[in-house]
Design a protein around this motif. Structure first.
Motif, PDB file in Angstrom:
ATOM      1  N   GLY A 176       4.656  17.921  15.840  1.00 49.98           N
ATOM      2  CA  GLY A 176       5.408  19.443  16.535  1.00 49.98           C
ATOM      3  C   GLY A 176       6.791  19.269  16.068  1.00 49.98           C
ATOM      4  N   HIS A 177       7.405  18.254  15.490  1.00 46.21           N
ATOM      5  CA  HIS A 177       8.688  18.472  14.937  1.00 46.21           C
ATOM      6  C   HIS A 177       8.684  18.692  13.286  1.00 46.21           C
ATOM      7  N   GLY A 178       7.621  18.662  12.849  1.00 43.22           N
ATOM      8  CA  GLY A 178       7.603  18.745  11.272  1.00 43.22           C
ATOM      9  C   GLY A 178       7.868  17.717  10.656  1.00 43.22           C
ATOM     10  N   SER A 179       7.610  16.415  11.238  1.00 39.16           N
ATOM     11  CA  SER A 179       7.908  15.393  10.475  1.00 39.16           C
ATOM     12  C   SER A 179       6.363  14.541  10.659  1.00 39.16           C
ATOM     13  N   CYS A 180       6.564  13.546   9.911  1.00 37.58           N
ATOM     14  CA  CYS A 180       4.988  12.508   9.797  1.00 37.58           C
ATOM     15  C   CYS A 180       4.728  12.088  11.319  1.00 37.58           C
ATOM     16  N   HIS A 181       3.666  12.278  11.773  1.00 38.33           N
ATOM     17  CA  HIS A 181       3.438  11.574  13.063  1.00 38.33           C
ATOM     18  C   HIS A 181       3.448  10.086  12.973  1.00 38.33           C
ATOM     19  N   GLY A 182       4.144   9.371  14.033  1.00 38.99           N
ATOM     20  CA  GLY A 182       4.345   8.105  13.965  1.00 38.99           C
ATOM     21  C   GLY A 182       3.086   7.243  13.930  1.00 38.99           C
ATOM     22  N   GLY A 183       1.827   7.994  14.395  1.00 37.17           N
ATOM     23  CA  GLY A 183       0.584   7.320  14.413  1.00 37.17           C
ATOM     24  C   GLY A 183       0.222   6.917  12.973  1.00 37.17           C
ATOM     25  N   PHE A 184       0.596   7.711  12.009  1.00 37.18           N
ATOM     26  CA  PHE A 184      -0.027   7.724  10.634  1.00 37.18           C
ATOM     27  C   PHE A 184       0.692   6.541   9.943  1.00 37.18           C
ATOM     28  N   ILE A 185       2.277   6.703  10.307  1.00 36.12           N
ATOM     29  CA  ILE A 185       2.941   5.683   9.603  1.00 36.12           C
ATOM     30  C   ILE A 185       2.717   4.101  10.192  1.00 36.12           C
ATOM     31  N   PHE A 186       2.491   4.167  11.366  1.00 35.00           N
ATOM     32  CA  PHE A 186       1.717   2.985  11.910  1.00 35.00           C
ATOM     33  C   PHE A 186       0.339   2.638  11.379  1.00 35.00           C
ATOM     34  N   ALA A 187      -0.402   3.636  11.025  1.00 34.41           N
ATOM     35  CA  ALA A 187      -1.575   3.264  10.467  1.00 34.41           C
ATOM     36  C   ALA A 187      -1.578   2.572   9.128  1.00 34.41           C
ATOM     37  N   LEU A 188      -0.479   3.138   8.453  1.00 37.53           N
ATOM     38  CA  LEU A 188      -0.188   2.528   6.915  1.00 37.53           C
ATOM     39  C   LEU A 188       0.277   1.002   7.100  1.00 37.53           C
ATOM     40  N   ALA A 189       1.170   0.758   7.890  1.00 40.36           N
ATOM     41  CA  ALA A 189       1.868  -0.511   8.225  1.00 40.36           C
ATOM     42  C   ALA A 189       0.757  -1.323   8.625  1.00 40.36           C
TER      43      ALA A 189
ATOM     44  N   LEU B 104       0.781  -1.138  -0.074  1.00 37.85           N
ATOM     45  CA  LEU B 104       0.026   0.049   0.033  1.00 37.85           C
ATOM     46  C   LEU B 104       0.806   1.316  -0.032  1.00 37.85           C
ATOM     47  N   THR B 105       0.439   2.378  -0.604  1.00 39.51           N
ATOM     48  CA  THR B 105       1.026   3.777  -0.533  1.00 39.51           C
ATOM     49  C   THR B 105       0.238   4.819   0.271  1.00 39.51           C
ATOM     50  N   MET B 106       0.747   5.833   0.746  1.00 35.21           N
ATOM     51  CA  MET B 106       0.150   6.754   1.337  1.00 35.21           C
ATOM     52  C   MET B 106       0.885   8.074   1.345  1.00 35.21           C
ATOM     53  N   LYS B 107       0.538   9.240   0.710  1.00 34.75           N
ATOM     54  CA  LYS B 107       1.325  10.315   0.848  1.00 34.75           C
ATOM     55  C   LYS B 107       1.137  11.248   2.047  1.00 34.75           C
ATOM     56  N   ILE B 108       2.467  11.797   2.559  1.00 29.89           N
ATOM     57  CA  ILE B 108       2.143  12.369   3.658  1.00 29.89           C
ATOM     58  C   ILE B 108       1.805  13.804   3.677  1.00 29.89           C
ATOM     59  N   ARG B 109       0.585  14.055   3.960  1.00 34.04           N
ATOM     60  CA  ARG B 109       0.041  15.250   4.007  1.00 34.04           C
ATOM     61  C   ARG B 109       0.320  16.447   5.055  1.00 34.04           C
ATOM     62  N   ASP B 110       0.104  17.797   4.983  1.00 33.22           N
ATOM     63  CA  ASP B 110       0.712  18.698   6.014  1.00 33.22           C
ATOM     64  C   ASP B 110      -0.210  18.411   7.214  1.00 33.22           C
ATOM     65  N   ASP B 111      -1.505  17.969   7.071  1.00 30.36           N
ATOM     66  CA  ASP B 111      -2.191  17.554   8.597  1.00 30.36           C
ATOM     67  C   ASP B 111      -1.612  16.371   9.066  1.00 30.36           C
ATOM     68  N   MET B 112      -0.559  15.632   8.741  1.00 27.91           N
ATOM     69  CA  MET B 112      -0.199  14.640   9.361  1.00 27.91           C
ATOM     70  C   MET B 112       1.269  14.621  10.081  1.00 27.91           C
ATOM     71  N   LEU B 113       1.613  15.990  10.045  1.00 26.02           N
ATOM     72  CA  LEU B 113       2.819  16.353  10.679  1.00 26.02           C
ATOM     73  C   LEU B 113       2.685  16.341  12.053  1.00 26.02           C
TER      74      LEU B 113
ATOM     75  N   ARG C 296      13.612   6.415  10.462  1.00 19.82           N
ATOM     76  CA  ARG C 296      13.925   7.628   9.771  1.00 19.82           C
ATOM     77  C   ARG C 296      12.612   8.630   9.712  1.00 19.82           C
ATOM     78  N   PRO C 297      12.559   9.742   9.766  1.00 20.06           N
ATOM     79  CA  PRO C 297      11.253  10.460   9.749  1.00 20.06           C
ATOM     80  C   PRO C 297      10.691  10.845   8.209  1.00 20.06           C
ATOM     81  N   GLY C 298       9.333  10.546   8.247  1.00 28.89           N
ATOM     82  CA  GLY C 298       8.668  10.991   7.011  1.00 28.89           C
ATOM     83  C   GLY C 298       8.479  12.198   6.950  1.00 28.89           C
ATOM     84  N   VAL C 299       8.525  13.006   5.716  1.00 28.07           N
ATOM     85  CA  VAL C 299       8.294  14.376   5.545  1.00 28.07           C
ATOM     86  C   VAL C 299       7.144  14.616   4.694  1.00 28.07           C
ATOM     87  N   ALA C 300       6.754  15.787   4.773  1.00 34.91           N
ATOM     88  CA  ALA C 300       5.385  16.205   4.055  1.00 34.91           C
ATOM     89  C   ALA C 300       5.720  16.245   2.402  1.00 34.91           C
ATOM     90  N   GLY C 301       4.772  15.554   1.747  1.00 35.26           N
ATOM     91  CA  GLY C 301       4.950  15.519   0.439  1.00 35.26           C
ATOM     92  C   GLY C 301       5.493  14.021  -0.106  1.00 35.26           C
TER      93      GLY C 301
END
Length: 149
Positions: free
Chosen positions: A54-67, A43-52, A93-98
């Protein structure tokens, strides 16, 4: 028609299509199924701005949800209703917006009512973002009850 009338690949695809239709969470997060097979899913998922976070990286919960969603499609690919019994994730490694994240789940063991699956989440450059391990448990029922006839 029964499950035995379909090839394992056709059955896996039918299960994924059926599950995805009613998977509001995966759809809302923009997840797309790239491929499925017996005991496998991508599966794929694009990291959106609303998934970031407080450090500006993808919240781990969204990465977890994809996995976790990828794990679910892999372990339900044989038309036996299956749920998570336990999972763990390691972020490397952090995921970044886009970025477009890709999660690949592979069945490592299936015995009795339990299965073991590894999911690797990577970015577009092929860099690993997270490693997820899930233990599945088969419950009563099927993904496609219409094939039980």
């Amino acid at each position: 028609m029964s499950s035995s009338d379909l090839s394992p690949q056709e059955l896996a695809q039918a299960c994924a299509d059926s599950m995805y239709k009613v998977d509001s969470a995966s759809q809302a997060l923009g997840m797309k199924i790239v491929s499925v097979g017996p005991g496998r899913a991508e599966l794929t998922m694009k990291i959106r701005d609303d998934m970031l976070n407080g450090h500006g990286s993808c919240h781990g919960g969204f990465i977890f949800a994809l996995a976790d969603s990828t794990f679910a499609f892999a372990c339900n690919s044989r038309n036996v209703s299956t749920v998570a019994q336990g999972v763990s994730i390691e972020y490397v490694r952090p995921g970044v917006a886009g970025q477009l994240l890709t999660a690949v789940a592979e069945e490592k063991n299936l015995a009795g009512r339990t299965g073991l699956y590894d999911v690797t989440v990577s970015n577009e450059q092929g860099e690993h973002i997270a490693y997820f391990r899930g233990k599945s448990y088969r419950i009563r029922g099927t993904v496609l009850p219409e094939l039980d006839q």
